[in-house]
Design an enzyme around this catalytic site. Structure first.
Site, mmCIF file in Angstrom:
data_model
loop_
_atom_site.group_PDB
_atom_site.id
_atom_site.type_symbol
_atom_site.label_atom_id
_atom_site.label_comp_id
_atom_site.label_asym_id
_atom_site.label_seq_id
_atom_site.Cartn_x
_atom_site.Cartn_y
_atom_site.Cartn_z
ATOM 1 N N SER A 37 0.826 -1.204 0.000
ATOM 2 C CA SER A 37 0.000 0.000 0.000
ATOM 3 C C SER A 37 0.860 1.255 0.000
ATOM 4 C CB SER A 37 -0.911 0.005 1.224
ATOM 5 O OG SER A 37 -0.128 -0.135 2.386
ATOM 6 N N GLU A 40 -5.533 -0.531 -8.006
ATOM 7 C CA GLU A 40 -4.566 0.427 -8.543
ATOM 8 C C GLU A 40 -3.460 -0.382 -9.212
ATOM 9 O OE1 GLU A 40 -4.536 4.340 -5.808
ATOM 10 O OE2 GLU A 40 -3.863 2.561 -4.745
ATOM 11 N N ASN A 66 -4.440 6.065 -1.245
ATOM 12 C CA ASN A 66 -3.893 6.372 0.088
ATOM 13 C C ASN A 66 -3.292 7.773 0.164
ATOM 14 O OD1 ASN A 66 -4.708 4.123 1.484
ATOM 15 N ND2 ASN A 66 -2.883 2.945 0.998
ATOM 16 N N HIS A 125 -2.571 -2.929 -6.344
ATOM 17 C CA HIS A 125 -3.033 -2.607 -4.996
ATOM 18 C C HIS A 125 -4.539 -2.798 -4.906
ATOM 19 C CE1 HIS A 125 -3.647 0.529 -1.616
ATOM 20 N NE2 HIS A 125 -3.406 -0.657 -1.104
HETATM 21 N N1 3HC Z 1 -17.258 -11.712 1.354
HETATM 22 C C1 3HC Z 1 -18.517 -11.855 0.967
HETATM 23 N N2 3HC Z 1 -19.521 -11.074 1.422
HETATM 24 C C2 3HC Z 1 -19.214 -10.136 2.320
HETATM 25 C C3 3HC Z 1 -17.900 -9.951 2.786
HETATM 26 C C4 3HC Z 1 -16.888 -10.785 2.261
HETATM 27 N N3 3HC Z 1 -15.596 -10.673 2.623
HETATM 28 N N4 3HC Z 1 -17.894 -8.930 3.673
HETATM 29 C C5 3HC Z 1 -19.154 -8.491 3.783
HETATM 30 N N5 3HC Z 1 -19.960 -9.216 2.953
HETATM 31 C C6 3HC Z 1 -21.377 -9.042 2.732
HETATM 32 C C7 3HC Z 1 -22.135 -8.936 4.045
HETATM 33 O O1 3HC Z 1 -22.524 -10.211 4.475
HETATM 34 C C8 3HC Z 1 -23.301 -8.079 3.679
HETATM 35 O O2 3HC Z 1 -24.335 -8.857 3.163
HETATM 36 P P1 3HC Z 1 -25.863 -8.511 3.510
HETATM 37 O O3 3HC Z 1 -26.097 -7.197 2.813
HETATM 38 O O4 3HC Z 1 -26.625 -9.628 2.951
HETATM 39 O O5 3HC Z 1 -25.887 -8.391 4.995
HETATM 40 C C9 3HC Z 1 -22.807 -7.199 2.549
HETATM 41 O O6 3HC Z 1 -21.582 -7.789 2.076
HETATM 42 C C10 3HC Z 1 -22.546 -5.803 2.995
HETATM 43 O O7 3HC Z 1 -21.769 -5.828 4.162
HETATM 44 P P2 3HC Z 1 -22.181 -5.127 5.520
HETATM 45 O O8 3HC Z 1 -23.664 -5.106 5.707
HETATM 46 O O9 3HC Z 1 -21.313 -5.672 6.600
HETATM 47 O O10 3HC Z 1 -21.727 -3.638 5.427
HETATM 48 P P3 3HC Z 1 -21.852 -2.544 4.314
HETATM 49 O O11 3HC Z 1 -23.104 -2.590 3.552
HETATM 50 O O12 3HC Z 1 -21.489 -1.309 5.044
HETATM 51 O O13 3HC Z 1 -20.679 -2.846 3.278
HETATM 52 C C11 3HC Z 1 -18.380 -2.432 2.971
HETATM 53 C C12 3HC Z 1 -19.435 -3.210 3.731
HETATM 54 C C13 3HC Z 1 -18.359 -2.832 1.506
HETATM 55 C C14 3HC Z 1 -17.072 -2.832 3.634
HETATM 56 C C15 3HC Z 1 -18.679 -0.885 3.065
HETATM 57 O O14 3HC Z 1 -18.928 -0.516 4.392
HETATM 58 C C16 3HC Z 1 -17.555 -0.068 2.535
HETATM 59 O O15 3HC Z 1 -17.402 0.118 1.342
HETATM 60 N N6 3HC Z 1 -16.711 0.473 3.448
HETATM 61 C C17 3HC Z 1 -15.515 1.209 3.100
HETATM 62 C C18 3HC Z 1 -14.390 0.239 2.907
HETATM 63 C C19 3HC Z 1 -13.147 0.913 2.467
HETATM 64 O O16 3HC Z 1 -13.021 2.110 2.381
HETATM 65 N N7 3HC Z 1 -12.151 0.082 2.161
HETATM 66 C C20 3HC Z 1 -10.878 0.548 1.767
HETATM 67 C C21 3HC Z 1 -9.995 0.538 2.933
HETATM 68 S S1 3HC Z 1 -8.432 1.246 2.557
HETATM 69 C C22 3HC Z 1 -7.573 -0.021 1.888
HETATM 70 O O17 3HC Z 1 -7.999 -1.141 1.805
HETATM 71 C C23 3HC Z 1 -6.219 0.342 1.386
HETATM 72 C C24 3HC Z 1 -5.139 -0.140 2.277
HETATM 73 O O18 3HC Z 1 -3.921 0.119 1.647
HETATM 74 C C25 3HC Z 1 -5.162 0.489 3.649
#
Ligand code: 3HC
Length: 292
Positions: A119, A152, A190, A140
């Site tokens: 990252s 990315e 990031n 990424h």
């Molecule tokens: N596999 C399969 N299904 C999954 C899953 C997985 N790993 N994780 C969650 N799900 C499913 C859940 O079961 C849920 O299903 P449902 O609607 O039937 O209940 C559905 O996906 C949605 O999950 P949640 O209800 O828990 O939560 P959200 O609707 O809020 O969605 C999220 C979850 C997609 C994580 C959303 O909150 C989101 O987009 N958050 C922001 C994440 C983000 O910004 N990520 C980037 C981080 S930075 C990074 O990674 C870079 C690094 O370098 C730091």
């Protein structure tokens, strides 16, 4: 030659997600871990994610079975020998990554592409451990990999344009949306996300609002899926601190400097959701309680 077989180094949170999406997209996929125990843990995570998709009918029960059949876990570098691309998602330590790439460079076929999922580390510094500078890129992915659409694709000054094109096509074949970027710490996302997260902590320290209100503000005022503190706890406070330190080291700009509260929470072992405590307390996971 188009990519036909995928190798993944590391079966932690990111590696297991990458292996999962490659196998779901139809690629025979080999994922390598350092021990059987870590491998089992990663494979259990993949199984759970596939079960969730099947339960929600995003995939059929047959696709779940076929995906698992396409996945092979290993602890040996030799099993990656005939892969067309190897994506590295091991610990964020440059020396360990260099040693790992040097080791697989001798084993994996010369035409294969090497990609790092780092990252924030400098990809060019990994490349020099291998003899395939023109076939080395960054890929990424974002957490959670099975759900997040973005990849990315990172070109270094040595990457052949045809390799970038191949990697972009490959990302699309995984069902992802790729964007092109260059080898600068933090790439695009990031570069923008980390100062925003750090600034949320500074806003808290300055008394602009409490954790719950700042989170609500950004969720409801800007339509972000998670507020900054929920996202910080989700990504991991030690991960954020690590990335911020690398970016500060690279750019020497205040906006990448980790605020004191972040350092204190990490020093206390409060790393966020994974340790049960960060900016929120997750004793009741369905009902996180803001702590500040
Ligand atoms: N596999 C399969 N299904 C999954 C899953 C997985 N790993 N994780 C969650 N799900 C499913 C859940 O079961 C849920 O299903 P449902 O609607 O039937 O209940 C559905 O996906 C949605 O999950 P949640 O209800 O828990 O939560 P959200 O609707 O809020 O969605 C999220 C979850 C997609 C994580 C959303 O909150 C989101 O987009 N958050 C922001 C994440 C983000 O910004 N990520 C980037 C981080 S930075 C990074 O990674 C870079 C690094 O370098 C730091």
């Amino acid at each position: 030659m188009p990519i036909q077989k995928v190798g993944v180094l590391g079966c932690g949170l990111m590696g297991s997600g990458i292996a999962q999406v490659a196998a779901m997209a139809g690629y025979p996929t080999v994922v390598k871990e350092v021990s059987e125990e870590f491998l089992r843990k990663g494979m259990t995570g993949i199984d759970k994610s596939l079960a969730k998709f099947a339960e929600k009918q995003t995939i059929t029960p047959e696709k779940r079975t076929e995906t698992l059949e396409r996945l092979k876990g290993t602890t040996k570098f030799e099993d990656l020998a005939d892969c067309d691309i190897v994506i590295e998602a091991i610990t964020e330590n440059l020396q360990v990554k260099r040693e790992t790439f040097a080791a697989i460079d001798k084993i994996v076929k010369p035409g294969a592409i090497f990609a790092s999922n780092t990252s924030s580390l400098v990809i060019t510094e990994m490349i020099t451990a291998t003899r395939r500078a023109d076939r080395f890129i960054g890929m990424h992915f974002f957490n959670p990999v099975p759900l997040m659409k973005l990849v990315e694709v990172v070109a270094t000054v040595m990457t052949a344009p045809a390799v970038m094109d191949e990697a972009m096509k490959f990302a699309v074949s995984l069902g992802k949306v790729p964007i092109r970027t260059t080898d600068r710490s933090g790439f695009i996302v990031n570069r923008l996300l980390v100062p925003y997260l750090l600034d949320a902590i500074r806003a808290l320290e300055e008394g602009a609002g409490n954790v719950e209100d700042i989170d609500k503000g950004m969720k409801l005022g800007c339509g972000y899926p998670m507020g900054p503190f929920t996202l910080l706890d989700f990504v991991g406070l030690e991960t954020t601190l690590y990335i911020a330190n690398i970016m500060f080291e690279e750019f020497r700009e205040k906006r990448f400097a980790p605020p004191p509260l972040l350092k204190r929470l990490v020093a206390a072992g409060h790393h966020g959701k994974k340790t049960g405590r960060g900016f929120y307390d997750y004793s009741d996971p369905a009902n996180p309680k803001a702590l500040f």
